[in-house]
Design an enzyme around this catalytic site. Structure first.
Site, PDB file in Angstrom:
ATOM      1  N   ASN A  23      37.152  -3.669   8.362  1.00 23.40           N
ATOM      2  CA  ASN A  23      36.005  -3.756   9.281  1.00 23.40           C
ATOM      3  C   ASN A  23      35.933  -5.118   9.972  1.00 23.40           C
ATOM      4  O   ASN A  23      34.923  -5.418  10.623  1.00 23.40           O
ATOM      5  CB  ASN A  23      34.696  -3.497   8.525  1.00 23.40           C
ATOM      6  CG  ASN A  23      34.635  -2.069   8.027  1.00 23.40           C
ATOM      7  OD1 ASN A  23      35.083  -1.157   8.714  1.00 23.40           O
ATOM      8  ND2 ASN A  23      34.118  -1.875   6.830  1.00 23.40           N
ATOM      9  N   GLU A  80      36.956   2.534  -0.511  1.00 20.51           N
ATOM     10  CA  GLU A  80      36.270   1.369   0.056  1.00 20.51           C
ATOM     11  C   GLU A  80      35.213   0.777  -0.881  1.00 20.51           C
ATOM     12  O   GLU A  80      34.027   0.719  -0.550  1.00 20.51           O
ATOM     13  CB  GLU A  80      35.639   1.726   1.419  1.00 20.51           C
ATOM     14  CG  GLU A  80      35.283   0.479   2.199  1.00 20.51           C
ATOM     15  CD  GLU A  80      34.901   0.738   3.666  1.00 20.51           C
ATOM     16  OE1 GLU A  80      35.573   1.534   4.335  1.00 20.51           O
ATOM     17  OE2 GLU A  80      33.954   0.108   4.099  1.00 20.51           O
ATOM     18  N   LYS A 104      39.587   8.776   6.311  1.00 20.01           N
ATOM     19  CA  LYS A 104      38.159   8.805   6.661  1.00 20.01           C
ATOM     20  C   LYS A 104      37.978   9.883   7.719  1.00 20.01           C
ATOM     21  O   LYS A 104      38.627   9.861   8.758  1.00 20.01           O
ATOM     22  CB  LYS A 104      37.714   7.459   7.243  1.00 20.01           C
ATOM     23  CG  LYS A 104      37.403   6.423   6.183  1.00 20.01           C
ATOM     24  CD  LYS A 104      36.731   5.212   6.804  1.00 20.01           C
ATOM     25  CE  LYS A 104      36.453   4.150   5.763  1.00 20.01           C
ATOM     26  NZ  LYS A 104      35.924   2.899   6.345  1.00 20.01           N
ATOM     27  N   GLU A 139      42.626  -3.250  17.566  1.00 23.52           N
ATOM     28  CA  GLU A 139      42.707  -2.809  16.162  1.00 23.52           C
ATOM     29  C   GLU A 139      44.032  -3.227  15.521  1.00 23.52           C
ATOM     30  O   GLU A 139      44.085  -3.570  14.339  1.00 23.52           O
ATOM     31  CB  GLU A 139      42.543  -1.284  16.051  1.00 23.52           C
ATOM     32  CG  GLU A 139      41.175  -0.756  16.457  1.00 23.52           C
ATOM     33  CD  GLU A 139      40.065  -1.036  15.442  1.00 23.52           C
ATOM     34  OE1 GLU A 139      40.343  -1.547  14.336  1.00 23.52           O
ATOM     35  OE2 GLU A 139      38.901  -0.738  15.781  1.00 23.52           O
ATOM     36  N   HIS A 188      30.235  -3.420  16.546  1.00 26.91           N
ATOM     37  CA  HIS A 188      29.347  -2.252  16.622  1.00 26.91           C
ATOM     38  C   HIS A 188      28.003  -2.636  17.224  1.00 26.91           C
ATOM     39  O   HIS A 188      27.392  -1.851  17.951  1.00 26.91           O
ATOM     40  CB  HIS A 188      29.130  -1.634  15.233  1.00 26.91           C
ATOM     41  CG  HIS A 188      30.296  -0.808  14.778  1.00 26.91           C
ATOM     42  ND1 HIS A 188      30.515  -0.487  13.462  1.00 26.91           N
ATOM     43  CD2 HIS A 188      31.306  -0.237  15.464  1.00 26.91           C
ATOM     44  CE1 HIS A 188      31.621   0.232  13.365  1.00 26.91           C
ATOM     45  NE2 HIS A 188      32.117   0.395  14.558  1.00 26.91           N
ATOM     46  N   LYS A 242      47.943  -0.755   6.797  1.00 22.09           N
ATOM     47  CA  LYS A 242      46.784   0.102   6.503  1.00 22.09           C
ATOM     48  C   LYS A 242      47.073   0.995   5.290  1.00 22.09           C
ATOM     49  O   LYS A 242      46.209   1.166   4.417  1.00 22.09           O
ATOM     50  CB  LYS A 242      46.403   0.948   7.722  1.00 22.09           C
ATOM     51  CG  LYS A 242      45.268   1.896   7.373  1.00 22.09           C
ATOM     52  CD  LYS A 242      44.157   1.968   8.343  1.00 22.09           C
ATOM     53  CE  LYS A 242      43.002   2.782   7.745  1.00 22.09           C
ATOM     54  NZ  LYS A 242      42.083   3.294   8.716  1.00 22.09           N
ATOM     55  N   ARG A 276      35.806  25.061   1.140  1.00 19.53           N
ATOM     56  CA  ARG A 276      35.814  23.956   0.164  1.00 19.53           C
ATOM     57  C   ARG A 276      37.061  23.060   0.281  1.00 19.53           C
ATOM     58  O   ARG A 276      37.465  22.403  -0.661  1.00 19.53           O
ATOM     59  CB  ARG A 276      35.699  24.482  -1.265  1.00 19.53           C
ATOM     60  CG  ARG A 276      34.390  25.180  -1.527  1.00 19.53           C
ATOM     61  CD  ARG A 276      34.004  25.072  -2.982  1.00 19.53           C
ATOM     62  NE  ARG A 276      32.672  25.589  -3.179  1.00 19.53           N
ATOM     63  CZ  ARG A 276      32.400  26.834  -3.526  1.00 19.53           C
ATOM     64  NH1 ARG A 276      33.394  27.692  -3.719  1.00 19.53           N
ATOM     65  NH2 ARG A 276      31.159  27.207  -3.689  1.00 19.53           N
ATOM     66  N   HIS A 282      34.100  -5.645  13.263  1.00 20.26           N
ATOM     67  CA  HIS A 282      33.350  -4.426  13.568  1.00 20.26           C
ATOM     68  C   HIS A 282      31.841  -4.576  13.415  1.00 20.26           C
ATOM     69  O   HIS A 282      31.090  -3.835  14.041  1.00 20.26           O
ATOM     70  CB  HIS A 282      33.853  -3.256  12.711  1.00 20.26           C
ATOM     71  CG  HIS A 282      35.154  -2.704  13.220  1.00 20.26           C
ATOM     72  ND1 HIS A 282      36.307  -3.459  13.257  1.00 20.26           N
ATOM     73  CD2 HIS A 282      35.481  -1.505  13.750  1.00 20.26           C
ATOM     74  CE1 HIS A 282      37.282  -2.730  13.763  1.00 20.26           C
ATOM     75  NE2 HIS A 282      36.807  -1.539  14.080  1.00 20.26           N
ATOM     76  N   HIS A 336      35.168   0.042  22.881  1.00 16.74           N
ATOM     77  CA  HIS A 336      35.357  -0.351  21.490  1.00 16.74           C
ATOM     78  C   HIS A 336      36.306  -1.551  21.343  1.00 16.74           C
ATOM     79  O   HIS A 336      36.028  -2.487  20.589  1.00 16.74           O
ATOM     80  CB  HIS A 336      35.891   0.853  20.706  1.00 16.74           C
ATOM     81  CG  HIS A 336      36.041   0.605  19.248  1.00 16.74           C
ATOM     82  ND1 HIS A 336      34.967   0.451  18.411  1.00 16.74           N
ATOM     83  CD2 HIS A 336      37.148   0.473  18.471  1.00 16.74           C
ATOM     84  CE1 HIS A 336      35.397   0.235  17.187  1.00 16.74           C
ATOM     85  NE2 HIS A 336      36.728   0.236  17.192  1.00 16.74           N
ATOM     86  N   ARG A 370      39.255  -2.441   1.103  1.00 17.85           N
ATOM     87  CA  ARG A 370      39.269  -1.662   2.354  1.00 17.85           C
ATOM     88  C   ARG A 370      38.222  -2.156   3.354  1.00 17.85           C
ATOM     89  O   ARG A 370      38.349  -1.946   4.555  1.00 17.85           O
ATOM     90  CB  ARG A 370      39.091  -0.169   2.044  1.00 17.85           C
ATOM     91  CG  ARG A 370      39.306   0.699   3.265  1.00 17.85           C
ATOM     92  CD  ARG A 370      39.474   2.168   2.963  1.00 17.85           C
ATOM     93  NE  ARG A 370      39.662   2.913   4.195  1.00 17.85           N
ATOM     94  CZ  ARG A 370      40.046   4.167   4.278  1.00 17.85           C
ATOM     95  NH1 ARG A 370      40.286   4.849   3.153  1.00 17.85           N
ATOM     96  NH2 ARG A 370      40.181   4.779   5.433  1.00 17.85           N
TER      97      ARG A 370
HETATM   98  N1  GLY Z   1      38.873   2.221  10.075  1.00 14.15           N
HETATM   99  C1  GLY Z   1      38.615   1.543   8.888  1.00 14.15           C
HETATM  100  C2  GLY Z   1      39.069   2.296   7.668  1.00 14.15           C
HETATM  101  O1  GLY Z   1      39.757   3.287   7.766  1.00 14.15           O
HETATM  102  O2  GLY Z   1      38.713   1.927   6.585  1.00 14.15           O
END
Ligand code: GLY
Length: 377
Positions: A266, A258, A140, A182, A273, A248, A118, A269, A288, A262
């Site tokens: 993207n 998000e 994430k 990035e 993507h 960040k 957990r 992206h 990428h 946040r």
């Molecule tokens: N890579 C995008 C984020 O961490 O929100």
């Protein structure tokens, strides 16, 4: 050692250390009695700093596991293997699981730690530029599932992320470029002069690389020259990597889960993507970084069509990215990309959250249907 904090309200929920060298990692691990290291097998072989680190861990009797890392092995089976290994090695609720590798590794190890018993604590040692400026910060975690990237996962903060730019000395050029795209994305979102500094440094590295290739034609650049170009100048990357990490950390502190800001991370992206998934389907080789760089140009063009930005803004970004060898020719039409974008997991209620730059350091979230985008581009 520079320390950057990620906050939730007033509380520090994750720390980012930026340090030229691996020596301080030992001190960062000192408060944790039971450390378990999970490392990308490829990194253990190719990255001298990571190898040194694994030797240090061995000396301290820290259990270590090597994992085979790729988009294909970024799946629940690998997460279950990590959990099984933790169980076999007696990892308990007081464990700290240290993920060493690029973003795929830190995503998987963080995910395994966040569900094992957990949830146990974890920390990251990112060994790619992309992971240092983005993936290993912000909590994430996850794996690919059902043909979609990062479909299963959690948002769970690492205890700390230890960023050592020197580990990038053996990073292949393509992986460096992915991280560079990035990093530039981060500075287009929030700038304090860092975008211009990053472009100047990347352009200068590119010029050195081209000189090292001794005028070979553009298609026959020998990427084998890249490490010798980069290694002597890595220290120049440190302030930019730290600046990107600060941006960040700030975004995540304001919107960890998000629901708004946040989403700006993207930028590039949604188009990127789509390009990556088309390339995958057609067995093309578009990585990428190049996909995100193209995506940022499309986002800028869209902003220009919507009159959100000055005329010529998109051409300026295109020129900057091109001067750092980050742009390739996109073999796919807007219609092809539109189909792929419709399937993007970020599409909500027929609309997609497009992130559009109004200027360097100023982006907005703009909801549009894919059909509206096709009509404009
Ligand atoms: N890579 C995008 C984020 O961490 O929100």
């Amino acid at each position: 050692m520079e320390q950057i904090n990620v906050y939730s309200a007033e509380e520090v929920i994750s720390k980012i250390y930026v340090e030229d060298g691996m020596e301080m990692l030992e001190a960062c691990l000192k408060p944790y009695e039971h450390v378990f290291v999970v490392m990308d097998a490829n990194v253990a072989m190719s990255c001298p700093a990571a190898y040194e680190m694994s030797q240090m861990m061995n000396r301290h009797g820290v259990p270590g596991m090597l994992v085979d890392v790729s988009e294909e092995t970024k799946c629940m089976e690998t997460v279950m293997e990590i959990c099984a290994w933790l169980l076999e090695n007696g990892a308990d609720r007081d464990a700290l699981v240290l993920g060493v590798g690029g973003g795929i590794t830190t995503d998987m190890v963080g995910f395994a730690a966040s569900i094992y018993k957990r949830g146990v604590r974890f920390a990251n040692v990112p060994t790619t530029l992309l992971a240092q400026v983005d993936a290993a910060i912000g909590g994430k975690t996850g794996v690919n599932f059902g043909g979609y990237k990062n479909m299963l996962g959690t948002i769970c903060q690492p205890e700390f992320t230890y960023i050592c730019p020197q580990v990038l000395e053996s990073l292949p050029m393509e992986a460096f470029q992915a991280g560079a795209a990035e990093m530039l994305k981060t500075f287009i979102i929030e700038d304090s002069g860092n975008y211009a500094s990053a472009i100047a440094l990347l352009k200068s590295l590119t010029d050195d690389f081209i000189a090292a290739c001794e005028g070979a034609a553009i298609l026959s650049y020998n990427e084998g020259h890249w490490p010798e170009v980069l290694s002597g100048r890595l220290h120049e990357m440190t302030p930019l990597i730290a600046a990107a990490a600060r941006v960040k950390a700030g975004v995540v502190s304001r919107d960890q889960f998000e629901t708004g800001e946040r989403r700006k991370l993207n930028l590039g992206h949604t188009f990127g993507h789509a390009i990556e998934s088309l390339a995958h389907k057609h067995h093309n080789d578009i990585d990428h970084g190049h996909a995100v760089a193209l995506g940022m140009v499309y986002a800028a063009q869209l902003a220009e069509k919507l009159e959100m930005t000055e005329p010529g803004f998109a051409a300026g970004i295109e020129h900057d990215l091109d001067s750092c060898l980050l742009l390739i020719i996109n073999p796919y039409s807007i219609q092809d990309m539109a189909e792929a974008m419709t399937k993007d997991k970020k599409a909500e209620g027929g609309k997609v959250h497009f992130i559009l730059p109004r200027a360097i350091g100023d982006v907005v979230v703009h909801d549009m249907t894919v059909e509206e985008v096709v009509a404009l581009l």
